[in-house]
Design a protein around this motif. Structure first.
Motif, mmCIF file in Angstrom:
data_model
loop_
_atom_site.group_PDB
_atom_site.id
_atom_site.type_symbol
_atom_site.label_atom_id
_atom_site.label_comp_id
_atom_site.label_asym_id
_atom_site.label_seq_id
_atom_site.Cartn_x
_atom_site.Cartn_y
_atom_site.Cartn_z
ATOM 1 N N LEU A 42 44.758 27.237 68.646
ATOM 2 C CA LEU A 42 44.908 26.573 67.473
ATOM 3 C C LEU A 42 44.041 27.340 66.470
ATOM 4 O O LEU A 42 44.628 27.390 65.401
ATOM 5 C CB LEU A 42 44.733 24.861 67.001
ATOM 6 N N THR A 43 42.752 28.125 67.045
ATOM 7 C CA THR A 43 41.976 28.424 66.208
ATOM 8 C C THR A 43 42.535 29.508 65.240
ATOM 9 O O THR A 43 42.509 29.578 63.924
ATOM 10 C CB THR A 43 41.099 28.920 66.646
ATOM 11 N N MET A 44 42.825 30.182 65.644
ATOM 12 C CA MET A 44 43.450 31.224 65.733
ATOM 13 C C MET A 44 44.090 30.991 65.045
ATOM 14 O O MET A 44 44.708 32.236 63.274
ATOM 15 C CB MET A 44 44.442 32.236 67.030
ATOM 16 N N LEU A 45 45.754 30.055 64.702
ATOM 17 C CA LEU A 45 46.562 29.719 63.541
ATOM 18 C C LEU A 45 45.366 29.500 62.069
ATOM 19 O O LEU A 45 46.108 29.596 61.160
ATOM 20 C CB LEU A 45 47.220 28.502 64.255
ATOM 21 N N ILE A 46 44.376 28.601 62.721
ATOM 22 C CA ILE A 46 43.329 28.072 61.200
ATOM 23 C C ILE A 46 43.291 29.420 60.295
ATOM 24 O O ILE A 46 43.156 29.370 59.004
ATOM 25 C CB ILE A 46 42.167 27.248 61.609
ATOM 26 N N LEU A 47 42.801 30.227 61.429
ATOM 27 C CA LEU A 47 42.331 31.770 60.617
ATOM 28 C C LEU A 47 42.753 32.256 59.804
ATOM 29 O O LEU A 47 42.999 32.739 58.628
ATOM 30 C CB LEU A 47 41.029 32.352 61.833
ATOM 31 N N GLY A 48 44.258 32.623 60.596
ATOM 32 C CA GLY A 48 45.504 33.010 60.179
ATOM 33 C C GLY A 48 45.302 32.678 58.659
ATOM 34 O O GLY A 48 46.051 33.437 57.515
ATOM 35 N N ARG A 49 45.725 31.376 57.928
ATOM 36 C CA ARG A 49 45.967 30.633 57.129
ATOM 37 C C ARG A 49 44.052 30.766 56.328
ATOM 38 O O ARG A 49 45.153 30.984 54.930
ATOM 39 C CB ARG A 49 45.954 29.279 57.002
ATOM 40 N N ASN A 84 32.603 35.569 70.498
ATOM 41 C CA ASN A 84 33.894 35.931 69.702
ATOM 42 C C ASN A 84 34.246 35.662 67.986
ATOM 43 O O ASN A 84 35.665 35.742 67.661
ATOM 44 C CB ASN A 84 35.229 35.828 70.159
ATOM 45 N N ALA A 85 33.171 34.255 67.625
ATOM 46 C CA ALA A 85 33.426 34.424 66.162
ATOM 47 C C ALA A 85 33.977 35.603 65.181
ATOM 48 O O ALA A 85 34.626 34.628 64.269
ATOM 49 C CB ALA A 85 32.247 34.192 65.093
ATOM 50 N N GLY A 86 34.092 36.353 65.014
ATOM 51 C CA GLY A 86 34.874 37.517 64.064
ATOM 52 C C GLY A 86 36.404 37.074 64.004
ATOM 53 O O GLY A 86 36.433 37.460 62.907
ATOM 54 N N GLY A 87 37.027 36.043 65.356
ATOM 55 C CA GLY A 87 38.586 35.973 64.455
ATOM 56 C C GLY A 87 39.008 37.338 64.373
ATOM 57 O O GLY A 87 39.418 37.768 65.699
ATOM 58 N N LEU A 88 39.906 37.574 63.216
ATOM 59 C CA LEU A 88 40.725 37.609 63.199
ATOM 60 C C LEU A 88 40.066 39.164 61.851
ATOM 61 O O LEU A 88 40.815 39.509 61.525
ATOM 62 C CB LEU A 88 41.503 37.584 62.030
ATOM 63 N N GLY A 124 57.179 39.010 61.438
ATOM 64 C CA GLY A 124 57.395 37.103 61.453
ATOM 65 C C GLY A 124 55.849 36.792 62.062
ATOM 66 O O GLY A 124 56.021 35.847 61.969
ATOM 67 N N ALA A 125 55.067 37.752 62.343
ATOM 68 C CA ALA A 125 53.670 36.444 62.829
ATOM 69 C C ALA A 125 52.361 36.519 62.197
ATOM 70 O O ALA A 125 51.950 37.065 61.063
ATOM 71 C CB ALA A 125 53.234 38.607 64.406
ATOM 72 N N LEU A 126 51.806 35.680 62.321
ATOM 73 C CA LEU A 126 50.447 35.110 61.266
ATOM 74 C C LEU A 126 49.714 35.768 62.228
ATOM 75 O O LEU A 126 48.627 36.361 61.346
ATOM 76 C CB LEU A 126 50.760 33.654 61.076
ATOM 77 N N THR A 127 49.664 36.054 63.047
ATOM 78 C CA THR A 127 48.533 36.181 63.769
ATOM 79 C C THR A 127 48.735 36.764 65.220
ATOM 80 O O THR A 127 50.479 36.470 65.560
ATOM 81 C CB THR A 127 47.544 36.045 64.009
ATOM 82 N N ALA A 128 48.755 37.793 65.482
ATOM 83 C CA ALA A 128 49.110 38.660 66.700
ATOM 84 C C ALA A 128 47.853 39.301 67.809
ATOM 85 O O ALA A 128 47.360 40.185 66.496
ATOM 86 C CB ALA A 128 50.671 39.446 66.682
ATOM 87 N N ASN A 129 47.261 39.459 68.480
ATOM 88 C CA ASN A 129 46.283 39.213 68.944
ATOM 89 C C ASN A 129 46.333 39.644 70.198
ATOM 90 O O ASN A 129 46.400 38.461 71.298
ATOM 91 C CB ASN A 129 44.429 38.342 68.884
ATOM 92 N N ALA A 130 45.708 40.543 70.981
ATOM 93 C CA ALA A 130 45.313 41.116 72.520
ATOM 94 C C ALA A 130 44.324 40.103 72.775
ATOM 95 O O ALA A 130 43.521 40.414 72.557
ATOM 96 C CB ALA A 130 45.827 43.054 72.621
ATOM 97 N N TYR A 131 44.471 40.337 74.172
ATOM 98 C CA TYR A 131 43.077 39.639 74.463
ATOM 99 C C TYR A 131 42.389 40.471 75.572
ATOM 100 O O TYR A 131 42.721 41.210 76.346
ATOM 101 C CB TYR A 131 43.448 38.371 76.108
ATOM 102 N N LEU A 132 41.554 41.053 74.871
ATOM 103 C CA LEU A 132 41.145 42.097 74.954
ATOM 104 C C LEU A 132 39.512 41.421 75.959
ATOM 105 O O LEU A 132 38.999 40.786 76.484
ATOM 106 C CB LEU A 132 39.865 42.982 74.401
#
Length: 583
Positions: A42-49, A84-88, A124-132
């Motif tokens: 959910l956080t990734m969605l919030i940060l994406g917006r 990991n607060a860097g987010g996007l 069509g992605a708002l965010t797409a992030n690999a789990y490093l």
């Protein structure tokens, strides 16, 4: 020469956690590294917006506020900070930390990890992030970083990365890395490891639980504990509960190592100290998980309050009156929660809640036209008509999915304090696919177990056995549940060997679905973790497209385990706690 254990703590389990935790951890006792986990689906969605509104954002702003005081404290005490607060936007956050450091006059070396952001590759992605994994964090710490901020790494990487730096582990030190990943998984959700969200919460004072820390040894074993004098408790139960949280299967797949959760052993070492040993690791898979969020459409919600008599008839009337305006809406869900009591002595306890959730690709069909129509019924519908909130506009909702991508196609990069960019190679995958996990040896069924369905929900199963009594599962078992995208997991554990034998043979998939009828139409898998005396169930698809889109009453399945504990079945009397003596 053996190096002393790494003392590593956690000061955040989610974006919005206790703001004073960073200071509490830095001043509460010795630490080498302090971590913070800010990211969830959910956080990734919030940060994406956030990033749509301002490309310079996309990171957890609360982390900066915590650092205003914490940066000086960490520098004085020689504590490294990894978050990991860097987010996007980890590069943006790293720059912001440098600016803050200059402002408060604290000389710190800041590094960051990037390469996880694959948004441009996914249509069509708002965010797409690999789990490093943690290797980028390791590289930054080896280069002398005091603060390391990352984007989307696995939550446990915040611990395994520093551990690999501290002990100079190699990428193929699988058992050691698996031990650190296990410790990281315990720490990642903060106070959930110290008594928060714990089934047996009444045993401890958890009004303000302290945040957890781990003392990790060179062999990968660890002691989970907390600073002296802080609230809550660290017990084998609280650690077991967190180990079961949001895991799927016996093999816990990660980018650095595959951790065998069925090898984890816990030992009580006294007050607030639990040792974690025996963890085995295997080579990681050749691919990385990529979490993808999209704007899925628009949603709205109205909750009608139905009071007193004729609750079902009142609900039918409202549904009939709104039939026309709901025509054409893509998804409509009605839920009647019978929270009312007969002959209630307060109005609230005499009332039930009728909840309407609507979703549609168009905001117009689920916007104010719909909610205003509902409110227009106020003087012409059921007696006592009222709702819990005024009509509102439609709100966008997000959809979470995950895909896999070959590890060598993800540009995992450590950006060192001097600006040097170091490409982090992927961990070596197994030479051949790993065989399926060996099934745990099942002990013989105890003599007191009722045959047939093994004591599942239907009334009367096992009732002919005088050794059993109808009681809630929670009288003998703890549980913790959570979400993974559209799936839910429910971990269940018991505290004694006799209870484990009973649970193992009783709580089958069929019994689980009978106890929780909402799971009956979904695929449910059961995983056995014998050393923890635990079962872990995964329920595929029960949360739809993920937390942000869900219409379930509990969209993150946080209380699914507590519902299971409240369900009644036939339990051997010998397993139940003795009734308290009365004076």
């Amino acid at each position: 020469m053996t190096r002393r254990p790494l003392v590593i703590g956690n000061a955040s389990g989610f974006y919005g956690d206790r703001s004073g935790a960073l200071r509490e951890m830095l001043t509460g006792g010795p630490l080498d590294v302090l971590t913070g986990d800010y990211l969830a689906e959910l956080t990734m969605l919030i940060l994406g917006r956030d990033r749509l509104k301002n490309p310079d954002l996309g990171y957890a702003k609360t982390f900066l506020r915590q650092l205003e005081e914490g940066l000086g404290l960490a520098h004085e005490r020689g504590v490294r900070i990894v978050a990991n607060a860097g987010g996007l936007n980890p590069a943006g956050l790293a720059d912001a930390v440098r600016t803050l450091a200059a402002k408060v006059g604290v000389p710190v070396r800041v590094a960051h990890v990037e390469g996880d952001d694959l948004t441009a590759r996914v249509d069509g992605a708002l965010t797409a992030n690999a789990y490093l994994g943690g290797a980028g964090i390791t590289a930054c710490l080896r280069a002398g970083a005091d603060v390391v901020v990352t984007g989307r790494v696995t939550d446990a990487a915040l611990v395994s990365g520093p551990a690999a730096w501290w002990f100079d582990w190699a990428p193929d030190d699988h058992d050691r890395l698996a031990g650190a990943v296990t410790a990281g998984h315990v720490l990642e959700c903060g106070t959930q490891a110290t008594g928060g969200n714990y089934s047996f919460f009444a045993r401890h004072d958890i009004r303000r639980p302290g945040f957890p820390l781990a003392e990790i040894s060179e062999d990968g074993s660890a002691v989970i504990t907390k600073h002296p004098g802080t609230g809550g408790a660290v017990t084998t139960g609280t650690v077991t509960a967190q180990l079961l949280y949001e895991t799927q299967g016996v093999r816990y797949l990660g980018p650095d190592v595959t951790t065998r959760l069925d090898t984890v052993r816990l030992t009580d070492e006294g007050a607030d100290r639990v040792r974690v040993t025996g963890v085995r690791g295997e080579a990681p898979p050749a691919s990385l998980k990529v979490g993808v969020t999209r704007i899925g459409g628009w949603r709205n919600e109205i909750v009608f309050v139905l009071t007193g008599l004729d609750i079902e008839a009142k609900a039918r009337l409202v549904r009939t009156q709104l039939t026309e305006v709901l025509e054409g809406v893509a998804d409509t869900t009605w839920t009647l929660a019978r929270t009312d009591h007969e002959d209630a002595d307060t109005q609230e306890t005499a009332s039930a809640l009728l909840r309407l959730v609507v979703r549609d690709p168009s905001p117009d069909r689920v916007g104010r036209t719909l909610t205003s129509t509902a409110i227009e019924l106020a003087l012409g519908s059921y007696p006592g008509f009222h709702v819990t909130a005024p009509p509102g506009p439609a709100q966008p909702y997000g959809v979470f999915t995950s895909i896999l991508i070959p590890s060598d196609e993800v540009p995992h990069t450590a950006v060192l304090p001097d600006g040097t960019r170091v490409r982090v190679p992927p961990a070596e995958p197994p030479a051949s696919p790993a065989p399926p996990a060996e099934p745990a040896a099942l002990p013989a069924p105890p003599a007191f177990e009722a045959r047939g369905s093994g004591g599942a929900a239907p009334e009367g199963v096992g009732a002919e056995r005088r050794e059993t009594v109808r009681a809630p599962l929670g009288a003998v078992a703890g549980a913790r549940s959570g979400d993974k995208g559209g799936d839910a997991n429910v971990g269940v554990w018991v505290e004694t060997d006799p209870a484990w034998q009973w649970l193992l043979h009783t709580l089958t998939v069929d019994a689980f679905q009978a106890l929780l009828p909402e799971t009956a139409r979904h695929t449910v898998d059961r995983h056995v973790l014998p050393h923890l005396r635990a079962l872990n169930f995964t329920v595929t698809g029960i949360l739809g497209d993920g937390v942000a889109s869900g219409h379930r009453f509990d969209p993150q399945a946080k209380a699914l385990g507590e519902w299971l504990r409240a369900r009644h079945l036939d339990i051997p009397v010998a397993l139940l706690p003795a009734p308290e003596a009365t004076s």
